[in-house]
Scaffold this motif. Structure first.
Motif, PDB file in Angstrom:
ATOM      1  N   GLU A   1       5.906  -9.933  -5.698  1.00 32.61           N
ATOM      2  CA  GLU A   1       4.620  -9.435  -6.206  1.00 32.61           C
ATOM      3  C   GLU A   1       3.458 -10.393  -5.936  1.00 32.61           C
ATOM      4  OE1 GLU A   1       2.842  -7.611 -10.407  1.00 32.61           O
ATOM      5  OE2 GLU A   1       4.823  -8.545 -10.346  1.00 32.61           O
ATOM      6  N   LYS A   2       3.637 -11.686  -6.165  1.00 36.19           N
ATOM      7  CA  LYS A   2       2.534 -12.645  -6.037  1.00 36.19           C
ATOM      8  C   LYS A   2       2.252 -13.053  -4.596  1.00 36.19           C
ATOM      9  CE  LYS A   2       2.159 -12.840 -10.516  1.00 36.19           C
ATOM     10  NZ  LYS A   2       1.015 -12.177 -11.195  1.00 36.19           N
ATOM     11  N   ARG A   3       3.085 -12.624  -3.659  1.00 37.37           N
ATOM     12  CA  ARG A   3       2.935 -13.066  -2.267  1.00 37.37           C
ATOM     13  C   ARG A   3       2.460 -11.956  -1.337  1.00 37.37           C
ATOM     14  NH1 ARG A   3       8.730 -15.427  -1.050  1.00 37.37           N
ATOM     15  NH2 ARG A   3       7.781 -15.690   1.025  1.00 37.37           N
ATOM     16  N   ILE A   4       2.208 -10.778  -1.881  1.00 39.41           N
ATOM     17  CA  ILE A   4       1.791  -9.639  -1.051  1.00 39.41           C
ATOM     18  C   ILE A   4       0.301  -9.786  -0.705  1.00 39.41           C
ATOM     19  CG2 ILE A   4       1.561  -7.129  -0.943  1.00 39.41           C
ATOM     20  CD1 ILE A   4       3.801  -6.979  -3.033  1.00 39.41           C
ATOM     21  N   THR A   5      -0.056  -9.470   0.529  1.00 35.77           N
ATOM     22  CA  THR A   5      -1.464  -9.531   0.946  1.00 35.77           C
ATOM     23  C   THR A   5      -2.092  -8.147   1.059  1.00 35.77           C
ATOM     24  OG1 THR A   5      -0.732  -9.620   3.262  1.00 35.77           O
ATOM     25  CG2 THR A   5      -1.215 -11.721   2.172  1.00 35.77           C
ATOM     26  N   ASP A   6      -1.476  -7.220   1.781  1.00 37.19           N
ATOM     27  CA  ASP A   6      -2.059  -5.893   2.017  1.00 37.19           C
ATOM     28  C   ASP A   6      -1.346  -4.763   1.273  1.00 37.19           C
ATOM     29  OD1 ASP A   6      -4.123  -6.724   3.648  1.00 37.19           O
ATOM     30  OD2 ASP A   6      -2.907  -6.602   5.475  1.00 37.19           O
ATOM     31  N   GLU A   7      -0.040  -4.769   1.259  1.00 36.00           N
ATOM     32  CA  GLU A   7       0.722  -3.609   0.781  1.00 36.00           C
ATOM     33  C   GLU A   7       0.969  -3.667  -0.739  1.00 36.00           C
ATOM     34  OE1 GLU A   7       1.055  -1.292   2.918  1.00 36.00           O
ATOM     35  OE2 GLU A   7       0.591  -2.444   4.722  1.00 36.00           O
ATOM     36  N   VAL A   8      -0.112  -3.882  -1.489  1.00 32.98           N
ATOM     37  CA  VAL A   8       0.012  -4.042  -2.948  1.00 32.98           C
ATOM     38  C   VAL A   8       0.462  -2.758  -3.629  1.00 32.98           C
ATOM     39  CG1 VAL A   8      -1.650  -5.916  -3.107  1.00 32.98           C
ATOM     40  CG2 VAL A   8      -2.446  -3.557  -3.224  1.00 32.98           C
ATOM     41  N   GLN A   9       0.259  -1.604  -2.990  1.00 34.69           N
ATOM     42  CA  GLN A   9       0.646  -0.335  -3.606  1.00 34.69           C
ATOM     43  C   GLN A   9       2.147  -0.266  -3.852  1.00 34.69           C
ATOM     44  OE1 GLN A   9      -0.041  -0.620  -0.411  1.00 34.69           O
ATOM     45  NE2 GLN A   9       1.724   0.293   0.628  1.00 34.69           N
ATOM     46  N   THR A  10       2.919  -1.056  -3.123  1.00 40.05           N
ATOM     47  CA  THR A  10       4.367  -1.009  -3.304  1.00 40.05           C
ATOM     48  C   THR A  10       4.787  -1.486  -4.696  1.00 40.05           C
ATOM     49  OG1 THR A  10       4.575  -3.231  -2.331  1.00 40.05           O
ATOM     50  CG2 THR A  10       4.805  -1.339  -0.838  1.00 40.05           C
ATOM     51  N   VAL A  11       3.964  -2.320  -5.338  1.00 36.34           N
ATOM     52  CA  VAL A  11       4.336  -2.827  -6.667  1.00 36.34           C
ATOM     53  C   VAL A  11       4.204  -1.741  -7.739  1.00 36.34           C
ATOM     54  CG1 VAL A  11       3.845  -4.536  -8.455  1.00 36.34           C
ATOM     55  CG2 VAL A  11       3.772  -5.192  -6.044  1.00 36.34           C
ATOM     56  N   PRO A  12       3.021  -1.122  -7.938  1.00 36.97           N
ATOM     57  CA  PRO A  12       2.957  -0.074  -8.963  1.00 36.97           C
ATOM     58  C   PRO A  12       3.875   1.104  -8.671  1.00 36.97           C
ATOM     59  CG  PRO A  12       0.931  -0.118  -7.669  1.00 36.97           C
ATOM     60  CD  PRO A  12       1.695  -1.360  -7.331  1.00 36.97           C
ATOM     61  N   TRP A  13       4.048   1.452  -7.383  1.00 38.04           N
ATOM     62  CA  TRP A  13       4.949   2.556  -7.068  1.00 38.04           C
ATOM     63  C   TRP A  13       6.406   2.183  -7.381  1.00 38.04           C
ATOM     64  CZ3 TRP A  13       4.095   7.565  -5.979  1.00 38.04           C
ATOM     65  CH2 TRP A  13       2.777   7.942  -5.682  1.00 38.04           C
ATOM     66  N   SER A  14       6.784   0.931  -7.146  1.00 43.23           N
ATOM     67  CA  SER A  14       8.138   0.491  -7.506  1.00 43.23           C
ATOM     68  C   SER A  14       8.309   0.448  -9.018  1.00 43.23           C
ATOM     69  CB  SER A  14       8.421  -0.889  -6.901  1.00 43.23           C
ATOM     70  OG  SER A  14       8.463  -0.829  -5.487  1.00 43.23           O
ATOM     71  N   LEU A  15       7.274  -0.006  -9.738  1.00 45.54           N
ATOM     72  CA  LEU A  15       7.332  -0.008 -11.197  1.00 45.54           C
ATOM     73  C   LEU A  15       7.505   1.411 -11.739  1.00 45.54           C
ATOM     74  CD1 LEU A  15       4.521  -2.630 -11.894  1.00 45.54           C
ATOM     75  CD2 LEU A  15       6.923  -2.864 -12.575  1.00 45.54           C
ATOM     76  N   CYS A  16       6.778   2.347 -11.149  1.00 43.44           N
ATOM     77  CA  CYS A  16       6.911   3.744 -11.557  1.00 43.44           C
ATOM     78  C   CYS A  16       8.317   4.246 -11.271  1.00 43.44           C
ATOM     79  CB  CYS A  16       5.878   4.599 -10.828  1.00 43.44           C
ATOM     80  SG  CYS A  16       5.956   6.356 -11.240  1.00 43.44           S
ATOM     81  N   GLY A  17       8.864   3.884 -10.101  1.00 45.38           N
ATOM     82  CA  GLY A  17      10.229   4.279  -9.766  1.00 45.38           C
ATOM     83  C   GLY A  17      11.241   3.726 -10.758  1.00 45.38           C
ATOM     84  N   LEU A  18      11.052   2.466 -11.163  1.00 43.63           N
ATOM     85  CA  LEU A  18      11.951   1.878 -12.152  1.00 43.63           C
ATOM     86  C   LEU A  18      11.809   2.573 -13.503  1.00 43.63           C
ATOM     87  CD1 LEU A  18      11.452  -1.857 -11.180  1.00 43.63           C
ATOM     88  CD2 LEU A  18      13.641  -0.647 -11.153  1.00 43.63           C
ATOM     89  N   GLY A  19      10.566   2.912 -13.881  1.00 46.38           N
ATOM     90  CA  GLY A  19      10.359   3.643 -15.122  1.00 46.38           C
ATOM     91  C   GLY A  19      11.051   4.986 -15.105  1.00 46.38           C
TER      92      GLY A  19
END
Length: 590
Positions: free
Chosen positions: A514-532
């Motif tokens: 999460e803290k090392r991403i530069t461009d593809e930040v959308q992958t974090v909230p979408w992964s969080l949603c997937g985990l939820g």
């Protein structure tokens, strides 16, 4: 409105809705001077045509016809206004209704009229008169309509005029929003709501009940038809407000609306099954979109569209919508067939046909069929006069040429993305970000191309094929952004294959980066949603909400509004599960 006028109105609507535009225009002409509803229908037709073409000249024509309709409606309303006010003041308060009474497991919002505070809103910002005395600034002479002789005839005509006023302001708002004139559009949206709300109050008092679908008094002419139009308008507002994206929340708060999703569905259904269900076809179309793309109930959407197609077999809007629904399910061949049927039905709408053919090109990109995709997409990009799809189409063409090895043309189209980007349009802004990446680095590298191919196949629900492309990316990826794209897509594909533990492992890898991403930040909230969602399936609402709350904290990423709705859908599922309803058993389409 007498029975002959109503029959003529339904005939005109049927012609237009079946895409027999020229025949409808000829039919409606002699009726324009008999009732303001015909002027309202004519304006509505031009609004729909403008929405299908998205050309500025068509929006201008629609706006002109709306202004004319307002003038005609006002002319008919003035002689009957006092009769309506007298009738309204004599009616007792209706029996209150709460949508929660229908199902104890549904989370709803009270729609009692006392909760609506529109009348206390601040003054309008553009200097327009918000009252009934001046609906149109036109100075030309309006039609002198024949006014009913009976008291209830005048009451019915006055209520009809108020409904038509609401519809005109709603169409005005739709056009202004499409033209990105958001403040003016919100103002017209407010005017439409105020009139729909007032019409609903009058209607509910007349029938003595606020519950949708309750019959009205026998002495009220065409009450069922008027009621169904009110239900449709109220449903549009109640549902739209419930799904408004975050970046439009300030508009909603300024207008003073409250969401009422469950009630909106009841109102749409009431509209569909009314005796004189003038708005039934549009209500059916709205419900099909809602069920497919907000509730992910594909079979229900398909059933609705099938029912409406039987009634209006040559209406291009039904197969056009069915094409999207089939695509959502991953049935691309069926989607192609539906879009082709829409092309055939849209014979009198050449600009709309080009737009439908774009969707066929889109389907080809989802199957990585680059050559046929290029042919269809280039036709749209060259011949379309509308801004809709232009930015994303240019990106698709750039990607297609990149995949067939023509980087010169790929670069040309990627550079054409930027001038067509519309603010707050998710696909445009995604295309903009990807095009900038392409131009900056002189193309897409190997793992980036593989991940993009997997993205296309994932959207087509071809999850096994998507995983094959991800395996290719896995063997050559080195950058953090490449890895998080890989793991998010792999997690989503595995979740759809019900391999939940493996899916969760991949989502969690994204969070580690999460803290090392530069461009593809959308992958974090979408992964969080997937985990939820996975925790929701596992009947663990507490942990599910922890992940969903983390996802909601993210802002300004690709397809944020889409994920916002997805999160709300999962939260609703959790609430139903906790109230004793069924729990989700499979992940929704992401």
């Amino acid at each position: 409105m007498d029975p002959e006028q109503y029959d003529a109105l339904e005939r005109a609507f049927s012609l237009f809705w079946n895409m027999r535009i020229r025949e409808g225009e000829e039919f409606i002409q002699p009726h324009l001077s008999t009732h303001p509803a015909f002027a309202g229908l004519q304006a509505e037709v031009y609004v729909v045509l403008a929405m299908l073409s998205e050309r500025k000249e068509d929006f201008a024509r629609a706006t002109k016809w709306i202004a004319n309709a307002k003038k005609e409606i006002e002319s008919a309303y003035r002689p009957c206004r006092s009769a309506l006010k007298a009738y309204q003041s004599a009616q007792p308060a209706p029996k209150p209704f709460r949508a929660a009474e229908v199902s104890a497991t549904e989370r709803v919002v009270d729609r009692r009229v006392d909760d609506v505070k529109l009348e206390s809103s601040e003054g309008d910002t553009d200097g327009s008169d918000d009252g009934e005395e001046s609906l149109s600034a036109s100075s030309s002479s309006p039609t002198t309509f024949s006014i009913p002789a009976t008291k209830m005839g005048k009451v019915a005509l006055a209520l009809f005029c108020k409904i038509l006023q609401a519809e005109c302001f709603l169409w005005d708002a739709v056009i202004k929003m499409k033209l990105q004139k958001y403040v003016k559009g919100a103002y017209d949206f407010r005017l439409a709501w105020k009139r729909y709300h007032e019409c609903g109050v009058i209607r509910d008092a007349a029938r003595g009940d606020e519950k949708p679908g309750v019959e009205g008094p026998d002495d009220f002419p065409f009450f069922d038809m008027l009621s169904s139009r009110i239900d449709f308008g109220l449903a549009v507002f109640h549902f739209t407000v419930s799904v408004v994206p975050r970046h439009f929340q300030w508009l909603v708060e300024g207008v003073g609306f409250k969401a009422d999703r469950e009630l909106s569905l009841m109102e749409f259904d009431s509209c569909r099954f009314s005796t004189r269900a003038y708005r039934a076809p549009l209500a059916g179309l709205m419900l099909s979109w809602i069920n497919a793309f907000f509730f992910f109930e594909i079979k229900k959407a398909e059933r609705l569209l099938g029912q409406e197609t039987e009634k209006f077999p040559t209406c291009a809007l039904y197969p056009y919508t069915m094409g999207y629904v089939h695509r959502k399910k991953g049935k691309i061949a069926d989607s192609d067939a539906a879009f082709m049927a829409a092309v055939d039905a849209a014979e009198q709408l050449p600009t709309f046909r080009i737009r439908i053919e774009y969707e066929l090109g889109y389907n080809n990109t989802l199957q990585l069929r680059w050559e046929p995709a290029i042919e269809l997409l280039e036709r749209y990009f060259t011949e379309s006069k509308a801004e809709m799809f232009m930015a994303y189409c240019a990106f698709q063409l750039g990607l297609a040429y990149e995949m067939v090895g023509n980087r010169k043309k790929a670069t040309m189209y990627m550079k054409k993305v930027l001038p067509h980007v519309r603010k707050n349009h998710a696909y445009d802004e995604y295309a903009q970000r990807k095009a900038k990446q392409f131009v900056k680095f002189g193309g897409f590298n190997e793992p980036h191309r593989y991940n993009l191919c997997a993205t296309m196949l994932h959207e087509a629900c071809l999850f096994e094929e998507a995983i094959e492309w991800l395996r290719k990316a896995e063997s050559v990826m080195t950058l953090v952004d490449e890895k998080v794209c890989f793991h998010y897509l792999m997690g989503s594909c595995l979740a759809h294959q019900k391999k939940y533990d493996e899916a969760a492992e991949n989502y969690l890898v994204v969070l580690e980066y999460e803290k090392r991403i530069t461009d593809e930040v959308q992958t974090v909230p979408w992964s969080l949603c997937g985990l939820g969602e996975l925790r929701s399936i596992a009947k663990d609402p507490a942990e599910a909400r922890l992940y969903l709350n983390r996802a909601k904290a993210y802002k300004n990423y690709d397809f944020e509004s889409f994920l916002g709705w997805r999160v709300r859908k999962i939260e609703d599922d959790l609430a139903r599960m906790e109230a004793g309803g069924p729990n989700p058993t499979t992940p929704g389409r992401q």
